[in-house]
Motif scaffolding. Structure first.
Motif, PDB file in Angstrom:
ATOM      1  N   LEU A  16       0.850  -1.218   0.023  1.00  0.00           N
ATOM      2  CA  LEU A  16      -0.009  -0.017   0.041  1.00  0.00           C
ATOM      3  C   LEU A  16       0.782   1.281  -0.046  1.00  0.00           C
ATOM      4  O   LEU A  16       0.616   2.114  -0.572  1.00  0.00           O
ATOM      5  N   GLY A  17       2.150   1.051   0.674  1.00  0.00           N
ATOM      6  CA  GLY A  17       3.030   2.354   0.576  1.00  0.00           C
ATOM      7  C   GLY A  17       3.464   2.483  -0.796  1.00  0.00           C
ATOM      8  O   GLY A  17       3.475   3.759  -1.097  1.00  0.00           O
ATOM      9  N   ALA A  18       3.522   1.561  -1.557  1.00  0.00           N
ATOM     10  CA  ALA A  18       4.376   1.669  -2.971  1.00  0.00           C
ATOM     11  C   ALA A  18       3.080   2.223  -3.772  1.00  0.00           C
ATOM     12  O   ALA A  18       3.392   3.086  -4.892  1.00  0.00           O
ATOM     13  N   VAL A  19       1.644   1.717  -3.525  1.00  0.00           N
ATOM     14  CA  VAL A  19       0.571   2.324  -4.407  1.00  0.00           C
ATOM     15  C   VAL A  19       0.492   3.907  -4.074  1.00  0.00           C
ATOM     16  O   VAL A  19       0.504   4.490  -5.017  1.00  0.00           O
ATOM     17  N   ALA A  20       0.581   4.113  -2.805  1.00  0.00           N
ATOM     18  CA  ALA A  20       0.737   5.529  -2.311  1.00  0.00           C
ATOM     19  C   ALA A  20       1.661   6.563  -2.779  1.00  0.00           C
ATOM     20  O   ALA A  20       1.566   7.491  -3.396  1.00  0.00           O
ATOM     21  N   ALA A  21       2.810   5.812  -3.029  1.00  0.00           N
ATOM     22  CA  ALA A  21       4.077   6.693  -3.705  1.00  0.00           C
ATOM     23  C   ALA A  21       3.471   6.906  -5.083  1.00  0.00           C
ATOM     24  O   ALA A  21       3.696   8.270  -5.685  1.00  0.00           O
ATOM     25  N   VAL A  22       3.170   5.785  -5.895  1.00  0.00           N
ATOM     26  CA  VAL A  22       2.649   6.230  -7.280  1.00  0.00           C
ATOM     27  C   VAL A  22       1.583   7.341  -7.389  1.00  0.00           C
ATOM     28  O   VAL A  22       1.857   8.136  -8.119  1.00  0.00           O
ATOM     29  N   ILE A  33      -7.698  27.169  -7.099  1.00  0.00           N
ATOM     30  CA  ILE A  33      -6.822  27.085  -6.193  1.00  0.00           C
ATOM     31  C   ILE A  33      -5.346  27.176  -6.835  1.00  0.00           C
ATOM     32  O   ILE A  33      -5.205  27.084  -7.916  1.00  0.00           O
ATOM     33  N   PRO A  34      -4.387  28.063  -6.077  1.00  0.00           N
ATOM     34  CA  PRO A  34      -3.148  28.219  -6.850  1.00  0.00           C
ATOM     35  C   PRO A  34      -2.699  26.874  -7.620  1.00  0.00           C
ATOM     36  O   PRO A  34      -2.590  25.849  -6.841  1.00  0.00           O
ATOM     37  N   SER A  35      -1.675  27.100  -8.503  1.00  0.00           N
ATOM     38  CA  SER A  35      -1.331  25.972  -9.191  1.00  0.00           C
ATOM     39  C   SER A  35      -0.214  25.096  -8.521  1.00  0.00           C
ATOM     40  O   SER A  35       0.108  23.944  -8.694  1.00  0.00           O
ATOM     41  N   PHE A  36       0.327  25.718  -7.410  1.00  0.00           N
ATOM     42  CA  PHE A  36       1.400  25.116  -6.576  1.00  0.00           C
ATOM     43  C   PHE A  36       0.761  24.276  -5.346  1.00  0.00           C
ATOM     44  O   PHE A  36       1.391  23.504  -4.779  1.00  0.00           O
ATOM     45  N   VAL A  37      -0.657  24.532  -5.457  1.00  0.00           N
ATOM     46  CA  VAL A  37      -1.360  23.540  -4.233  1.00  0.00           C
ATOM     47  C   VAL A  37      -1.855  22.337  -5.313  1.00  0.00           C
ATOM     48  O   VAL A  37      -2.765  22.529  -6.179  1.00  0.00           O
ATOM     49  N   LYS A  38      -1.217  21.214  -5.203  1.00  0.00           N
ATOM     50  CA  LYS A  38      -1.810  19.960  -5.777  1.00  0.00           C
ATOM     51  C   LYS A  38      -2.807  19.062  -5.263  1.00  0.00           C
ATOM     52  O   LYS A  38      -2.877  18.969  -4.059  1.00  0.00           O
ATOM     53  N   LEU A  39      -3.519  18.420  -5.948  1.00  0.00           N
ATOM     54  CA  LEU A  39      -4.608  17.262  -5.518  1.00  0.00           C
ATOM     55  C   LEU A  39      -3.995  16.145  -5.955  1.00  0.00           C
ATOM     56  O   LEU A  39      -3.426  15.702  -7.012  1.00  0.00           O
ATOM     57  N   ASP A  40      -3.825  15.186  -4.962  1.00  0.00           N
ATOM     58  CA  ASP A  40      -3.478  13.658  -5.183  1.00  0.00           C
ATOM     59  C   ASP A  40      -4.394  12.708  -4.335  1.00  0.00           C
ATOM     60  O   ASP A  40      -4.883  13.369  -3.160  1.00  0.00           O
ATOM     61  N   PHE A  41      -4.484  11.700  -4.540  1.00  0.00           N
ATOM     62  CA  PHE A  41      -5.205  10.648  -3.654  1.00  0.00           C
ATOM     63  C   PHE A  41      -4.077   9.683  -3.018  1.00  0.00           C
ATOM     64  O   PHE A  41      -4.393   8.586  -2.664  1.00  0.00           O
ATOM     65  N   SER A  42      -3.039   9.987  -2.558  1.00  0.00           N
ATOM     66  CA  SER A  42      -1.881   9.294  -1.881  1.00  0.00           C
ATOM     67  C   SER A  42      -2.328   8.914  -0.489  1.00  0.00           C
ATOM     68  O   SER A  42      -1.796   8.033   0.108  1.00  0.00           O
ATOM     69  N   GLU A  43      -3.086   9.668   0.218  1.00  0.00           N
ATOM     70  CA  GLU A  43      -3.906   9.380   1.520  1.00  0.00           C
ATOM     71  C   GLU A  43      -4.597   8.137   1.499  1.00  0.00           C
ATOM     72  O   GLU A  43      -4.882   7.415   2.560  1.00  0.00           O
ATOM     73  N   LEU A  44      -5.273   7.827   0.133  1.00  0.00           N
ATOM     74  CA  LEU A  44      -6.080   6.838   0.218  1.00  0.00           C
ATOM     75  C   LEU A  44      -5.709   5.288   0.596  1.00  0.00           C
ATOM     76  O   LEU A  44      -6.131   4.786   1.445  1.00  0.00           O
ATOM     77  N   PRO A  55      -3.718   1.478  12.656  1.00  0.00           N
ATOM     78  CA  PRO A  55      -3.356   3.212  12.596  1.00  0.00           C
ATOM     79  C   PRO A  55      -1.787   3.139  12.476  1.00  0.00           C
ATOM     80  O   PRO A  55      -1.545   4.009  11.470  1.00  0.00           O
ATOM     81  N   VAL A  56      -0.857   2.156  12.838  1.00  0.00           N
ATOM     82  CA  VAL A  56       0.469   2.407  12.734  1.00  0.00           C
ATOM     83  C   VAL A  56       0.814   1.746  11.205  1.00  0.00           C
ATOM     84  O   VAL A  56       1.607   2.500  10.674  1.00  0.00           O
ATOM     85  N   SER A  57      -0.151   1.086  10.902  1.00  0.00           N
ATOM     86  CA  SER A  57       0.276   0.860   9.349  1.00  0.00           C
ATOM     87  C   SER A  57      -0.137   1.810   8.394  1.00  0.00           C
ATOM     88  O   SER A  57       0.373   2.119   7.453  1.00  0.00           O
ATOM     89  N   GLY A  58      -1.322   2.563   8.911  1.00  0.00           N
ATOM     90  CA  GLY A  58      -1.494   3.747   8.078  1.00  0.00           C
ATOM     91  C   GLY A  58      -0.505   4.854   7.984  1.00  0.00           C
ATOM     92  O   GLY A  58      -0.013   5.439   6.990  1.00  0.00           O
ATOM     93  N   VAL A  59       0.195   4.968   9.262  1.00  0.00           N
ATOM     94  CA  VAL A  59       1.186   6.133   9.339  1.00  0.00           C
ATOM     95  C   VAL A  59       2.467   5.332   8.452  1.00  0.00           C
ATOM     96  O   VAL A  59       3.137   6.176   7.819  1.00  0.00           O
ATOM     97  N   GLY A  60       2.647   3.919   8.528  1.00  0.00           N
ATOM     98  CA  GLY A  60       3.640   3.282   7.814  1.00  0.00           C
ATOM     99  C   GLY A  60       3.733   3.842   6.307  1.00  0.00           C
ATOM    100  O   GLY A  60       4.481   4.019   5.545  1.00  0.00           O
ATOM    101  N   VAL A  61       2.261   3.635   5.773  1.00  0.00           N
ATOM    102  CA  VAL A  61       2.192   3.784   4.372  1.00  0.00           C
ATOM    103  C   VAL A  61       2.604   5.551   3.987  1.00  0.00           C
ATOM    104  O   VAL A  61       3.131   5.690   3.072  1.00  0.00           O
ATOM    105  N   CYS A  62       2.062   6.277   4.976  1.00  0.00           N
ATOM    106  CA  CYS A  62       2.749   7.684   4.842  1.00  0.00           C
ATOM    107  C   CYS A  62       4.089   7.788   4.756  1.00  0.00           C
ATOM    108  O   CYS A  62       4.520   8.632   3.861  1.00  0.00           O
TER     109      CYS A  62
END
Length: 198
Positions: A16-22, A33-44, A55-62
């Motif tokens: 899940l960490g690898a998926v989040a990185a992608v 919104i200013p262009s330097f503020v980006k939208l991504d779904f990496s917290e998903l 919760p520790v796994s979630g932090v690990g993915v981050c």
């Protein structure tokens, strides 16, 4: 038996960490919104990990997603640090809440709480870390940053005002998108992540 559980926990967190990185690499600009503020779904994937593996796994993915993106960072790691802090502000409360109330309502209220905390946390993180770095490193001046916000809303006069009007609601909205997608996917992914038969 405990060792086997730990191996699965590590494997699922890493995947899940690898998926989040992608997903973090696939950030996009959005209107109003200013262009330097980006939208991504990496917290998903991190939210899914927090529900499925704790919760520790979630932090690990981050942590994993930001470490993977660190070698290509254009902010000397400051952007990744702030992304990590925001991710933790989101998935840790959500995962802890769900841990003590393991039902659909626990997941909903936990993730909404995490989204709210993430939105609020975006103010001190951006005001104290992100924007001071950009200004001190000469990447953008304060005037240039404010100009970007004023192009959208001319009445914006100060950085704190801009962060409350734009960044905090945008961060909250981004987290809500992750919550919505998680609720669509989690029921189907949970058995697989936990090693149960479908």
């Amino acid at each position: 038996m405990q060792k086997k559980v730990n191996v699965r926990w590590l494997a699922v967190t890493a995947i899940l960490g690898a998926v989040a990185a992608v997903l973090m690499m696939l950030s996009i600009s959005v209107p109003l919104i200013p262009s330097f503020v980006k939208l991504d779904f990496s917290e998903l994937p991190a939210l899914i990990a927090a529900f499925a593996m704790g919760p520790v796994s979630g932090v690990g993915v981050c942590l994993i997603k930001n470490l993977v993106n660190l070698p290509t960072s254009y902010s000397a790691g400051i952007g990744e640090l702030c992304n990590f802090l925001l991710g933790v502000a989101f998935v840790l409360p959500a995962g802890l809440f769900y841990k003590f109330k393991k039902d659909r309502f626990g997941a909903l209220w936990g993730s909404l709480l995490g989204a709210l905390i993430m939105g609020i946390a975006s103010f001190p993180i951006n005001y104290c870390i992100t924007y001071p770095f950009y200004i001190n490193a000469g990447i953008m001046s304060l005037d240039a940053i404010l100009d970007a916000y004023q192009l959208i809303l001319p009445s914006v006069e100060t950085l704190p005002q801009a962060l409350w009007i734009f960044n905090a609601p945008f961060t909250f909205f981004k987290a809500l998108c992750d919550v919505a997608i998680t609720f669509l996917l989690y029921k189907h992914l949970s058995p697989l992540l936990k090693g149960k038969t479908l």
